[in-house]
Design an enzyme around this catalytic site. Structure first.
Site, short mmCIF file in Angstrom:
data_model
loop_
_atom_site.label_atom_id
_atom_site.label_comp_id
_atom_site.label_asym_id
_atom_site.label_seq_id
_atom_site.Cartn_x
_atom_site.Cartn_y
_atom_site.Cartn_z
N SER A 1 -43.78 14.77 -3.95
CA SER A 1 -42.68 15.17 -3.06
C SER A 1 -42.75 14.51 -1.70
O SER A 1 -43.83 14.17 -1.20
CB SER A 1 -42.71 16.70 -2.87
OG SER A 1 -42.40 17.31 -4.10
N GLN B 1 16.11 -8.47 -8.11
CA GLN B 1 17.30 -8.04 -7.36
C GLN B 1 16.98 -8.22 -5.88
O GLN B 1 16.16 -7.49 -5.32
CB GLN B 1 17.62 -6.56 -7.67
CG GLN B 1 18.93 -6.09 -7.05
CD GLN B 1 19.09 -4.58 -7.08
OE1 GLN B 1 18.10 -3.84 -7.12
NE2 GLN B 1 20.33 -4.11 -7.04
N LYS C 1 8.22 3.33 -4.32
CA LYS C 1 8.34 4.56 -5.09
C LYS C 1 7.80 4.47 -6.52
O LYS C 1 7.00 5.31 -6.93
CB LYS C 1 9.79 5.04 -5.12
CG LYS C 1 9.96 6.29 -5.96
CD LYS C 1 11.30 6.97 -5.77
CE LYS C 1 12.44 6.18 -6.31
NZ LYS C 1 13.70 6.94 -6.20
N GLY D 1 22.66 -1.17 -5.39
CA GLY D 1 23.02 -0.09 -6.29
C GLY D 1 22.60 -0.37 -7.72
O GLY D 1 22.23 -1.50 -8.06
N ARG E 1 -23.24 7.63 -7.87
CA ARG E 1 -22.34 6.61 -7.32
C ARG E 1 -22.30 5.39 -8.24
O ARG E 1 -23.01 5.34 -9.24
CB ARG E 1 -22.79 6.27 -5.91
CG ARG E 1 -22.55 7.45 -4.94
CD ARG E 1 -23.14 7.18 -3.58
NE ARG E 1 -22.70 5.90 -3.08
CZ ARG E 1 -23.39 5.15 -2.22
NH1 ARG E 1 -24.57 5.56 -1.78
NH2 ARG E 1 -22.93 3.98 -1.82
N ASN F 1 12.41 11.51 -6.46
CA ASN F 1 12.94 10.85 -5.27
C ASN F 1 12.13 11.18 -4.03
O ASN F 1 12.16 10.46 -3.05
CB ASN F 1 14.40 11.25 -5.05
CG ASN F 1 15.30 10.74 -6.16
OD1 ASN F 1 15.08 9.65 -6.70
ND2 ASN F 1 16.28 11.52 -6.54
N ARG G 1 -50.85 8.37 3.95
CA ARG G 1 -50.49 9.35 4.98
C ARG G 1 -51.72 9.63 5.83
O ARG G 1 -52.85 9.40 5.40
CB ARG G 1 -49.96 10.63 4.35
CG ARG G 1 -50.97 11.34 3.48
CD ARG G 1 -50.45 12.67 2.94
NE ARG G 1 -51.52 13.34 2.22
CZ ARG G 1 -51.42 13.78 0.98
NH1 ARG G 1 -50.32 13.60 0.29
NH2 ARG G 1 -52.43 14.40 0.41
N ARG H 1 13.27 8.08 0.39
CA ARG H 1 13.01 9.51 0.50
C ARG H 1 11.53 9.89 0.29
O ARG H 1 11.11 10.99 0.60
CB ARG H 1 13.89 10.27 -0.50
CG ARG H 1 15.37 10.23 -0.15
CD ARG H 1 16.26 10.65 -1.30
NE ARG H 1 16.51 9.57 -2.26
CZ ARG H 1 17.30 9.65 -3.32
NH1 ARG H 1 17.91 10.79 -3.59
NH2 ARG H 1 17.47 8.63 -4.14
C1 UD1 Z 1 20.46 7.91 -10.18
C2 UD1 Z 1 21.87 8.01 -10.77
C3 UD1 Z 1 22.22 9.49 -10.95
C4 UD1 Z 1 21.19 10.17 -11.83
C5 UD1 Z 1 19.77 9.95 -11.31
C6 UD1 Z 1 18.78 10.41 -12.36
C7 UD1 Z 1 23.20 6.12 -9.96
C8 UD1 Z 1 24.19 5.63 -8.98
N1 UD1 Z 1 22.80 7.38 -9.85
O1 UD1 Z 1 20.50 8.53 -8.89
O2 UD1 Z 1 23.51 9.60 -11.54
O3 UD1 Z 1 21.48 11.55 -11.91
O4 UD1 Z 1 19.51 8.55 -11.06
O5 UD1 Z 1 17.46 10.40 -11.87
O6 UD1 Z 1 22.82 5.36 -10.85
N2 UD1 Z 1 17.40 0.90 -8.16
C9 UD1 Z 1 17.38 -0.48 -8.20
N3 UD1 Z 1 18.24 -1.17 -7.41
C10 UD1 Z 1 19.14 -0.56 -6.61
C11 UD1 Z 1 19.15 0.85 -6.57
C12 UD1 Z 1 18.29 1.56 -7.37
O7 UD1 Z 1 16.60 -1.07 -8.93
O8 UD1 Z 1 19.89 -1.28 -5.94
C13 UD1 Z 1 16.47 1.65 -9.02
C14 UD1 Z 1 15.50 2.51 -8.27
O9 UD1 Z 1 14.28 1.83 -8.04
C15 UD1 Z 1 15.31 3.71 -9.19
C16 UD1 Z 1 16.57 3.75 -10.00
O10 UD1 Z 1 17.23 2.51 -9.83
O11 UD1 Z 1 14.22 3.51 -10.06
C17 UD1 Z 1 17.50 4.88 -9.56
O12 UD1 Z 1 17.79 4.75 -8.20
P1 UD1 Z 1 17.80 6.01 -7.23
O13 UD1 Z 1 18.17 5.54 -5.88
O14 UD1 Z 1 16.57 6.78 -7.38
O15 UD1 Z 1 19.05 6.80 -7.85
P2 UD1 Z 1 19.32 8.37 -7.79
O16 UD1 Z 1 19.92 8.72 -6.47
O17 UD1 Z 1 18.13 9.14 -8.21
CA CA Z 2 16.06 8.66 -8.61
#
Ligand code: UD1
Ligand code: CA
Length: 462
Positions: free
Chosen positions: A405, A73, A23, A78, A333, A228, A440, A16
């Protein structure tokens, strides 16, 4: 007190944001979001910090170095799947695990401490840090039963109409009994709108097992902002900016218009310094006491000592010693070192040059690749001609010398102490002590030049 562990989730791409930069690496007040999170986490001195990386893994690792352990990961399936990657380091440990997202840069260590203490006192299996949001769009909502107990967290995309009305949100900060966390992560499925393994689903699982689920609502909503997209990024910047400016004001700095003053988090400023509106101070800059930083100035990675005045000027990787001043509209600079009580006036540029104490460079001058001694007067419109198209050359100017100057000093030139350059000279050779260089064309006056002009015959011009 139990052992405390922290997991920072930082593997997501941040679709996003629509950015080439991952991010969690986007800066807020000059520091990457994930670095803000880690910096606050470090303050609670956990027994182990694990950062889950994936997208931009190398860049995140380069930035954070050995301040944290890492788990990779491979595929972003998720947040539950992300936490699972920490199993090899944490899986069978006794203690409490705090989980924080890498995209929530505003949380403070104080909030983490309070949550952990509450969690311990409640003897809960999990404690969710929640907040009330006027506009909860995008966050997971806290669904409570009639008795007010937390039932589950439902994500935006999975929420029913009535669930979308809920304004209590999951801040993403969760505190778990470590063993119960890892036992249950494996049981989470991805049967939801996004086809992802959601960390908050562990809560419903614990609930089903009759474990205690508790929630801690935080006082200051502004800490919980999750970034986000760029709109949220600008909001985070605003909030962080206000915090930074207020801290400086409490330390004795006058900030005339805090809404329009942008100071990076690592900047230090001494007391009784005045910052006028529309100033930006970046990076690792230090500013002394009793300085004035005038409107429109931009200062980055520089050392500004006490009693310095900067008026509408740009300063990058430079040093200004005590009592010196610059501007309006000048540019220091990299590697410009301005001595004590030096005056750099308007429309001047100084680069890779050392300017000795009390020297004056008043107007429209370029000093590049030069060492100037003390008590020198540099006239208006002087150019240190340092570049021959291939190589840069250095010039040295002795103490108490005078540069008239509109002179060009074609480097390399050595000008001894107490020597002079006559105005309008183009200098190519060294100048010995007490000498005056003049280079000059002599002036000749063509007498009665007027008579040669056809114009002079015209009645109108007589
Ligand atoms: C997440 C929460 C939501 C909460 C919000 C708060 C979940 C499913 N949702 O949503 O309930 O209100 O944060 O800000 O947990 N990430 C990974 N690996 C992944 C997916 C995400 O490391 O596979 C990390 C992202 O880099 C990020 C964090 O987890 O730093 C949260 O992921 P994001 O996709 O931003 O979740 P939200 O939709 O904001
Ligand atoms: Ca988030």
């Amino acid at each position: 007190m139990s052992n405390r562990y922290v997991i920072i989730l930082a593997a997501g791409k941040g679709t996003r944001m629509k950015s080439r930069l991952y991010k969690v690496l986007h800066p807020v007040a000059g520091r990457a979001m994930v670095d803000h999170v880690l910096t606050q986490v470090e303050k609670i001195e956990p027994d182990l910090i694990e950062t889950v990386i994936g997208n931009g893994a190398d860049k995140v690792r380069d930035l954070l170095g050995d301040r944290t352990n890492y788990a990779l990961q491979e595929e972003q399936l998720g947040t539950a799947n992300a936490v699972m990657q920490a199993e090899k380091d944490l899986g069978n440990k006794e203690g409490i695990t705090l989980i924080v997202n890498g995209d929530t840069p505003l949380f403070t260590a104080d909030t983490f401490e309070k949550l952990l203490d509450y969690h311990e006192k409640e003897e809960a299996a999990v404690t969710i840090l929640t907040a009330h949001a006027d506009n909860p769009f995008g966050y997971g909502r806290i669904v409570r039963d009639n008795g007010g107990n937390v039932e589950k967290i439902v994500e935006q995309k999975d929420a029913s109409r009535s669930e979308q009305e809920i304004q209590e949100i999951n801040t993403g900060v969760l505190c778990f009994d470590n063993k119960l966390l890892f036992e249950n992560l494996h049981k989470v499925n991805n049967d939801n709108a996004q086809g992802e393994y959601y960390l908050p689903d562990v809560i419903s699982l614990l609930k089903e097992q009759g474990k205690k689920v508790s929630a801690f609502e935080m006082a200051d909503l502004s800490e919980s902002l999750g970034v986000n997209d760029r709109v949220a990024l600008s909001q985070a910047e605003k909030i962080m900016q206000r915090r930074i400016n207020e801290a400086h004001m409490r330390d004795g700095v006058t900030i005339v218009d805090p809404d329009n003053t942008y100071i990076d988090i690592d900047v230090e400023i001494g007391n009784d310094t005045v910052i006028e509106p529309n100033v930006k101070i970046f990076g690792k800059t230090t500013i002394g006491s009793e300085c004035v930083i005038g409107s429109g100035s931009r200062i980055s990675d520089s050392e500004i000592q006490d009693n310095v005045e900067v008026i509408s000027s740009t300063i990058e990787s430079a040093i200004m010693h005590k009592g010196s001043n610059v501007g309006p509209n000048s540019h220091l600079r990299p590697k410009a070192e301005i001595g004590r009580d030096v005056h750099i006036g308007n429309f001047c540029e100084v680069k890779n040059a050392k300017i000795g104490d009390r020297t004056k460079v008043g107007h429209l001058t370029y000093v590049g690749d030069a060492t100037l001694g003390t008590d020198i007067n540099v006239g208006c419109g002087v150019v240190f001609v340092n570049y021959d198209g291939v190589k840069k050359w250095h010039s040295n100017i002795g103490d108490h010398s005078f540069i008239g100057s509109n002179s060009n000093i074609i480097a390399p030139v050595e000008m001894a102490d107490h020597s002079f350059i006559a105005a309008g000279s183009t200098i190519t050779n060294d100048i010995p002590k007490h000498a005056m260089a003049i280079a000059r064309e002599r002036q000749t006056n063509k007498e009665d030049f007027w008579e040669r002009l056809p114009l002079s015959k015209s009645e109108d011009w007589k």
